[in-house]
Design an enzyme around this catalytic site. Structure first.
Site, PDB file in Angstrom:
ATOM      1  N   ASP A   1       0.884  -1.156   0.000  1.00  0.00           N
ATOM      2  CA  ASP A   1       0.000   0.000   0.000  1.00  0.00           C
ATOM      3  C   ASP A   1       0.935   1.223   0.000  1.00  0.00           C
ATOM      4  OD1 ASP A   1      -2.285   1.662   0.500  1.00  0.00           O
ATOM      5  OD2 ASP A   1      -1.683   1.733   2.602  1.00  0.00           O
ATOM      6  N   LEU A   2       0.424   2.385  -0.328  1.00  0.00           N
ATOM      7  CA  LEU A   2       1.277   3.585  -0.365  1.00  0.00           C
ATOM      8  C   LEU A   2       1.072   4.484   0.870  1.00  0.00           C
ATOM      9  CD1 LEU A   2       3.129   5.684  -1.772  1.00  0.00           C
ATOM     10  CD2 LEU A   2       1.089   6.526  -2.963  1.00  0.00           C
ATOM     11  N   ASP A   3      -0.161   5.023   0.976  1.00  0.00           N
ATOM     12  CA  ASP A   3      -0.427   6.020   2.025  1.00  0.00           C
ATOM     13  C   ASP A   3      -0.337   5.393   3.411  1.00  0.00           C
ATOM     14  OD1 ASP A   3      -1.037   8.114   0.165  1.00  0.00           O
ATOM     15  OD2 ASP A   3      -2.988   7.197  -0.175  1.00  0.00           O
TER      16      ASP A   3
ATOM     17  N   THR B   1       1.484   9.948   4.058  1.00  0.00           N
ATOM     18  CA  THR B   1       0.384  10.691   3.437  1.00  0.00           C
ATOM     19  C   THR B   1      -0.968  10.354   4.062  1.00  0.00           C
ATOM     20  OG1 THR B   1       0.797   9.068   1.707  1.00  0.00           O
ATOM     21  CG2 THR B   1       1.235  11.387   1.160  1.00  0.00           C
TER      22      THR B   1
ATOM     23  N   LYS C   1      -9.123   4.954   6.096  1.00  0.00           N
ATOM     24  CA  LYS C   1      -7.858   4.501   5.500  1.00  0.00           C
ATOM     25  C   LYS C   1      -8.118   3.397   4.482  1.00  0.00           C
ATOM     26  CE  LYS C   1      -4.738   5.909   9.169  1.00  0.00           C
ATOM     27  NZ  LYS C   1      -3.838   5.492  10.254  1.00  0.00           N
ATOM     28  N   GLY C   2      -7.531   3.538   3.319  1.00  0.00           N
ATOM     29  CA  GLY C   2      -7.695   2.543   2.257  1.00  0.00           C
ATOM     30  C   GLY C   2      -8.979   2.707   1.455  1.00  0.00           C
TER      31      GLY C   2
ATOM     32  N   ARG D   1     -11.888   8.098  -2.374  1.00  0.00           N
ATOM     33  CA  ARG D   1     -12.202   9.504  -2.029  1.00  0.00           C
ATOM     34  C   ARG D   1     -13.698   9.680  -1.774  1.00  0.00           C
ATOM     35  NH1 ARG D   1     -10.039  13.262  -6.550  1.00  0.00           N
ATOM     36  NH2 ARG D   1      -8.224  11.954  -6.121  1.00  0.00           N
TER      37      ARG D   1
ATOM     38  N   SER E   1      -2.300   0.853  -4.373  1.00  0.00           N
ATOM     39  CA  SER E   1      -2.855   1.995  -3.643  1.00  0.00           C
ATOM     40  C   SER E   1      -4.187   2.411  -4.245  1.00  0.00           C
ATOM     41  CB  SER E   1      -1.897   3.182  -3.715  1.00  0.00           C
ATOM     42  OG  SER E   1      -2.531   4.348  -3.210  1.00  0.00           O
ATOM     43  N   ALA E   2      -5.135   2.768  -3.362  1.00  0.00           N
ATOM     44  CA  ALA E   2      -6.444   3.244  -3.819  1.00  0.00           C
ATOM     45  C   ALA E   2      -6.386   4.700  -4.279  1.00  0.00           C
ATOM     46  CB  ALA E   2      -7.446   3.110  -2.681  1.00  0.00           C
ATOM     47  N   SER E   3      -5.214   5.322  -4.155  1.00  0.00           N
ATOM     48  CA  SER E   3      -5.126   6.768  -4.424  1.00  0.00           C
ATOM     49  C   SER E   3      -4.862   7.102  -5.885  1.00  0.00           C
ATOM     50  CB  SER E   3      -4.010   7.380  -3.581  1.00  0.00           C
ATOM     51  OG  SER E   3      -3.849   8.736  -3.933  1.00  0.00           O
TER      52      SER E   3
ATOM     53  N   ASN F   1      -3.684   9.803  -6.606  1.00  0.00           N
ATOM     54  CA  ASN F   1      -2.486  10.645  -6.510  1.00  0.00           C
ATOM     55  C   ASN F   1      -1.212   9.825  -6.310  1.00  0.00           C
ATOM     56  OD1 ASN F   1      -3.627  13.483  -6.468  1.00  0.00           O
ATOM     57  ND2 ASN F   1      -4.817  12.572  -4.811  1.00  0.00           N
TER      58      ASN F   1
ATOM     59  N   LYS G   1     -10.828  -1.876  -1.814  1.00  0.00           N
ATOM     60  CA  LYS G   1     -10.471  -2.655  -0.627  1.00  0.00           C
ATOM     61  C   LYS G   1     -11.670  -2.582   0.327  1.00  0.00           C
ATOM     62  CE  LYS G   1      -5.684  -1.058  -1.095  1.00  0.00           C
ATOM     63  NZ  LYS G   1      -4.597  -0.242  -0.535  1.00  0.00           N
TER      64      LYS G   1
ATOM     65  N   GLU H   1       0.300  -3.299   4.579  1.00  0.00           N
ATOM     66  CA  GLU H   1      -0.815  -2.356   4.695  1.00  0.00           C
ATOM     67  C   GLU H   1      -0.847  -1.635   6.043  1.00  0.00           C
ATOM     68  OE1 GLU H   1      -3.473  -0.929   3.609  1.00  0.00           O
ATOM     69  OE2 GLU H   1      -3.783  -1.747   1.611  1.00  0.00           O
ATOM     70  N   ASP H   2      -1.465  -0.453   6.071  1.00  0.00           N
ATOM     71  CA  ASP H   2      -1.693   0.235   7.353  1.00  0.00           C
ATOM     72  C   ASP H   2      -3.190   0.367   7.643  1.00  0.00           C
ATOM     73  OD1 ASP H   2      -2.263   2.193   5.394  1.00  0.00           O
ATOM     74  OD2 ASP H   2      -1.958   3.768   6.893  1.00  0.00           O
TER      75      ASP H   2
END
Ligand code: BG6
Ligand code: MG
Length: 225
Positions: A13-15, A21, A49-50, A53, A120-122, A124, A151, A175-176
């Site tokens: 995962d990214l954020d 982020t 989280k995850g 938007r 990542s779900a982002s 960005n 997710k 993941e976080d």
């Protein structure tokens, strides 16, 4: 170790995993919540989280003291405003913002001949990875726009594995978010969660911080699993 169960890739995962982020997302939603007069705590933010938007906005609105209702257009405008605040916040990101241990962890994975991916779900994600200077550290970055399910659906992790040309049971996911850990497990991967263990009943391993990520240890835990 059986061949079917050998480790071949680590999918991140990214954020909140590669960089902090998750905090920028929180700050941007907090600004929107304040504007709307809606209570919004860090504890409730865990649920976002995850989450995409628009789904995050819908969750945030459930916190209003009296029920609120917005047209689709107003919802789009609110989501756009949040994103503008977020995009401003991430403009200052530099390679120094990689979370502790991440650079070394990825280097170890790659020098061991394993593949790396981003799930990542982002929307960005590319902007953030570019600012961090790590675009070349990942063999695959899943394009979330092409996916149908969010997710905890496993689609994003399964897509990463397919694009990496590895079987899901040969992958570790990091993941976080609880929804992210559930997505990893639903994809039949080994799940490493970063954060408070109380939040991750389904993870195979929970580490309190990215500084604890150690590739050799995780590879051993994966093999023994
Ligand atoms: C996830 C974050 O990675 O991406 C969520 O954990 C965020 O908080 C989601 O809502 C979507 O991000 P973006 O950048 O497309 O709004
Ligand atoms: Mg995250």
């Amino acid at each position: 170790m059986s061949k079917e169960n050998s480790l071949k890739a680590v999918i991140f995962d990214l954020d909140g995993v590669i960089t902090d982020t998750a905090e920028h997302h929180y700050q941007a939603w907090k600004a929107i919540a304040n504007e709307l007069g809606i209570p919004f705590t860090r504890e409730f933010n865990e649920k976002l989280k995850g989450v995409s938007r628009m789904d995050s906005l819908k969750l945030l609105l459930t916190q209003a003291k009296t029920p609120v209702s917005y047209s689709d257009e107003e919802m789009e405008q609110l989501a756009d405003r949040k994103n503008k605040i977020y995009v401003d916040l991430i403009e200052t990101i530099t390679p120094a913002d990689l979370l502790p241990g991440i650079k070394e962890f990825i280097a170890e994975i790659r020098s061991s001949g394993m593949k790396t991916g981003i799930a990542s779900a982002s929307k960005n994600a590319i902007a953030v990875l570019t600012r961090l200077g790590v675009m070349d550290q990942f063999d695959v970055i899943v394009d979330v726009v092409k996916l149908k399910n969010s997710k905890p659906d496993p689609e994003i992790f399964l897509t990463a594995a397919a694009e990496l040309e590895v079987e899901p049971n040969n992958c570790i996911g990091v993941e976080d978010a609880a929804s992210g850990v559930d997505a990893i497990k639903a994809a039949n991967m080994f799940a490493v969660a970063i954060g408070n263990s109380a939040n991750f009943p389904h993870a195979d391993i929970v580490l309190s911080s990215t500084a604890e990520l150690n590739f050799q240890e995780l590879a051993r835990a994966f093999e023994g699993n």
